[in-house]
Design an enzyme around this catalytic site. Structure first.
Site, short mmCIF file in Angstrom:
data_model
loop_
_atom_site.label_atom_id
_atom_site.label_comp_id
_atom_site.label_asym_id
_atom_site.label_seq_id
_atom_site.Cartn_x
_atom_site.Cartn_y
_atom_site.Cartn_z
N THR A 1 -21.53 -21.54 -10.71
CA THR A 1 -20.64 -22.28 -9.81
C THR A 1 -20.91 -22.04 -8.33
O THR A 1 -21.03 -23.01 -7.57
CB THR A 1 -19.17 -22.00 -10.16
OG1 THR A 1 -18.95 -20.58 -10.22
CG2 THR A 1 -18.81 -22.61 -11.50
N PRO A 2 -21.01 -20.79 -7.84
CA PRO A 2 -21.32 -20.65 -6.41
C PRO A 2 -22.71 -21.14 -6.08
O PRO A 2 -22.96 -21.60 -4.95
CB PRO A 2 -21.16 -19.15 -6.16
CG PRO A 2 -21.38 -18.51 -7.48
CD PRO A 2 -20.81 -19.47 -8.48
N GLY B 1 -13.44 -10.21 -11.16
CA GLY B 1 -12.70 -9.37 -12.08
C GLY B 1 -12.57 -7.95 -11.55
O GLY B 1 -12.92 -7.61 -10.42
N GLU C 1 -7.90 -7.06 5.86
CA GLU C 1 -7.14 -8.17 5.30
C GLU C 1 -6.38 -8.93 6.37
O GLU C 1 -6.26 -10.17 6.32
CB GLU C 1 -6.20 -7.64 4.21
CG GLU C 1 -6.96 -7.18 2.97
CD GLU C 1 -6.22 -6.12 2.17
OE1 GLU C 1 -4.98 -6.02 2.31
OE2 GLU C 1 -6.89 -5.40 1.42
N VAL D 1 -21.09 -19.25 -16.36
CA VAL D 1 -20.32 -19.91 -15.32
C VAL D 1 -20.64 -19.35 -13.93
O VAL D 1 -20.13 -19.84 -12.92
CB VAL D 1 -18.81 -19.81 -15.65
CG1 VAL D 1 -18.26 -18.44 -15.31
CG2 VAL D 1 -18.02 -20.93 -15.00
N SER E 1 -14.85 -19.68 -8.12
CA SER E 1 -15.75 -20.16 -7.06
C SER E 1 -15.55 -21.65 -6.83
O SER E 1 -15.28 -22.41 -7.76
CB SER E 1 -17.21 -19.90 -7.46
OG SER E 1 -17.52 -18.55 -7.45
N TYR F 1 0.82 -1.20 0.00
CA TYR F 1 0.00 0.00 0.00
C TYR F 1 0.86 1.27 0.00
O TYR F 1 0.47 2.29 -0.56
CB TYR F 1 -0.94 0.01 1.21
CG TYR F 1 -2.12 -0.91 1.04
CD1 TYR F 1 -3.27 -0.49 0.37
CD2 TYR F 1 -2.10 -2.21 1.54
CE1 TYR F 1 -4.35 -1.33 0.20
CE2 TYR F 1 -3.18 -3.06 1.38
CZ TYR F 1 -4.30 -2.62 0.71
OH TYR F 1 -5.36 -3.46 0.54
N ARG G 1 -6.06 -15.94 -10.73
CA ARG G 1 -7.46 -15.68 -10.98
C ARG G 1 -8.28 -16.34 -9.88
O ARG G 1 -7.88 -17.35 -9.29
CB ARG G 1 -7.91 -16.24 -12.34
CG ARG G 1 -7.27 -15.61 -13.54
CD ARG G 1 -7.67 -14.16 -13.75
NE ARG G 1 -7.08 -13.66 -14.99
CZ ARG G 1 -5.87 -13.13 -15.09
NH1 ARG G 1 -5.10 -13.03 -14.00
NH2 ARG G 1 -5.41 -12.72 -16.24
N GLN G 2 -9.45 -15.78 -9.63
CA GLN G 2 -10.35 -16.34 -8.61
C GLN G 2 -11.41 -17.21 -9.28
O GLN G 2 -11.98 -16.83 -10.31
CB GLN G 2 -11.04 -15.23 -7.82
CG GLN G 2 -10.12 -14.48 -6.87
CD GLN G 2 -9.32 -13.41 -7.57
OE1 GLN G 2 -9.84 -12.62 -8.33
NE2 GLN G 2 -8.02 -13.39 -7.31
#
Length: 410
Positions: A281-282, A396, A142, A278, A211, A100, A208-209
């Site tokens: 998915t969750p 995203g 965080e 997609v 689910s 940061y 990338r994330q």
């Protein structure tokens, strides 16, 4: 809170800064990444190429400054929820507190570079305070997420082995992942996601994330990945292409702990799960969890897809729904060639949110492209469902814009 001295400065300069935010964020990324190319491993290269990352940062700056001076409107989502969502995403990327400081320095340099002599010491100090108020909130959130996950910002990753691979639909594959260290897989809440870190041929890496598309169990995690095809000159998805083309059973992947705030609320209210593509998915994980723990709960699942050939996790939704006492399954196909899921009410065309059953005390969960969620949410609100009972997931770099857009403040 913004200091009394700086609040009027931010109110007076926000229109000018806002007008030049794209230029400011463009200069920020260009200079910082030129000086610190290692950060290309943290930022999405695809989002950099399309400009989406720059737009997201601009939206976040404007949104937070607007919130601090009390101009975000009575219907805007609570800012703590937005900060929490960003913190989950940052934790999934392994963002460290010291980063940061670096970001703040380059951001303030970019403001000065774009606006020049107009940035007086007083104006610079006011915007520096805006940034650090934002940063401190995120660092604290965080830190709590890392502690809960049992990891540190410096070592947030864990190796997993691919133990199964299944072609779910055209351009969509599921990977089942077990910890490579032989220990139990982490528990998670239905609706959460993990980051997947993959190496690139140029020696870099990308994250990338995705689910988690099954409910939590002690043995493994499952992600379901749709290949991202570049359109309009945009590149194909680096990570999704790598997972489709190169990852097979026996290979190892590096994962974060599970994060995310689109999690199932406690209670017995009827559930309405609405997805597109997609985004299913969750919903698959939430539905499986409910079928296992609350089989008496009333659930409606509505899904929009281009065609049956591109419809993933059909069997999972059908199987989980069959374990519920009250379940209704609606599917819309733009190109309805072929069969849909067994027992589903299949319709042709785009989704019709006004046709989705909506009990007065329902809770709705949305996941899919931003225009889809905006349209569905608007219809649910028109039908009387309070905004606090409509939850949504955005992946995203558009998550800041989406948070405000979905509340009518884009």
């Amino acid at each position: 809170m913004l200091s009394v001295a700086h609040a009027p400065v931010i109110a007076a300069t926000l229109p000018v800064v806002g007008e030049h935010l794209d230029a400011i964020t463009g200069t920020f990324y260009d200079t910082m990444l030129a000086d610190h190319p290692e950060l290309l491993n943290v930022f999405s290269r695809s989002a950099q190429a399309t400009g989406a990352q720059r737009s997201a940062l601009a939206a976040s700056i404007a949104a937070f400054a607007t919130h601090l001076i009390g101009q975000d409107g009575p219907d805007a989502p609570p800012f703590d929820l937005i900060v929490d969502r960003i913190a989950h995403r940052h934790a999934a990327l392994g963002v460290r507190p010291e980063q940061y400081t670096l970001v703040g320095r380059y951001l303030m340099d970019a403001i000065g570079s774009v606006l020049g002599a107009a940035v007086t010491p007083e104006i610079a100090a006011a915007w520096d305070e805006v940034y650090w108020l934002f940063a401190v909130r995120l660092v604290g959130a965080e830190a709590r997420l890392y502690a809960t996950a049992g990891v540190t910002a410096g070592r947030p990753w864990r190796p997993f082995t691919v133990v199964a691979r299944r072609e779910e639909a055209h351009d969509t594959v599921s990977l089942v992942l077990a910890p490579a260290d032989g220990m139990a897989a982490p528990t998670f809440l239905p609706g959460q996601y993990v980051s997947v870190l993959v190496p690139l041929r140029d020696g870099g890496q990308q994250m990338r994330q995705y689910s988690l598309s099954q409910a939590s169990s002690s043995g493994a995690l499952r992600i379901t990945v749709r290949r991202v095809r570049g359109r309009g000159g945009a590149p194909d998805g680096l990570v999704s292409s790598h997972l489709h083309d190169h990852v097979r059973v026996g290979d190892q992947l590096t994962l974060s702990a599970p994060y995310g705030d689109l999690t199932l609320s406690a209670g017995t209210h009827p559930l309405v799960l609405i997805s597109a593509g997609v985004g299913i998915t969750p919903m698959a994980a939430i539905l499986e969890h409910v079928a296992r723990t609350q089989p008496q709960r009333e659930v409606t699942a509505a899904h929009a897809e281009s065609s049956p050939l591109r419809h993933p996790l059909q069997g999972d939704i059908t199987s989980s729904g069959a374990r519920l006492r009250t379940f209704r399954h609606l599917v819309w196909y733009e190109q309805p060639q072929g069969e849909g899921p067994a027992g589903a009410e299949v319709r042709a065309g785009l989704i019709e949110p006004e046709a989705i059953p909506l009990p007065s005390d329902a809770e709705a969960y949305l996941c899919g492209p931003l225009p889809f969620m905006r349209m569905v949410r608007s219809e649910l609100r028109r039908r009387g469902l309070p905004s606090e009972r409509i939850r949504y997931e955005v992946f995203g770099s558009d998550q800041w814009t989406a948070s405000r857009s979905l509340s009518g403040h884009a």
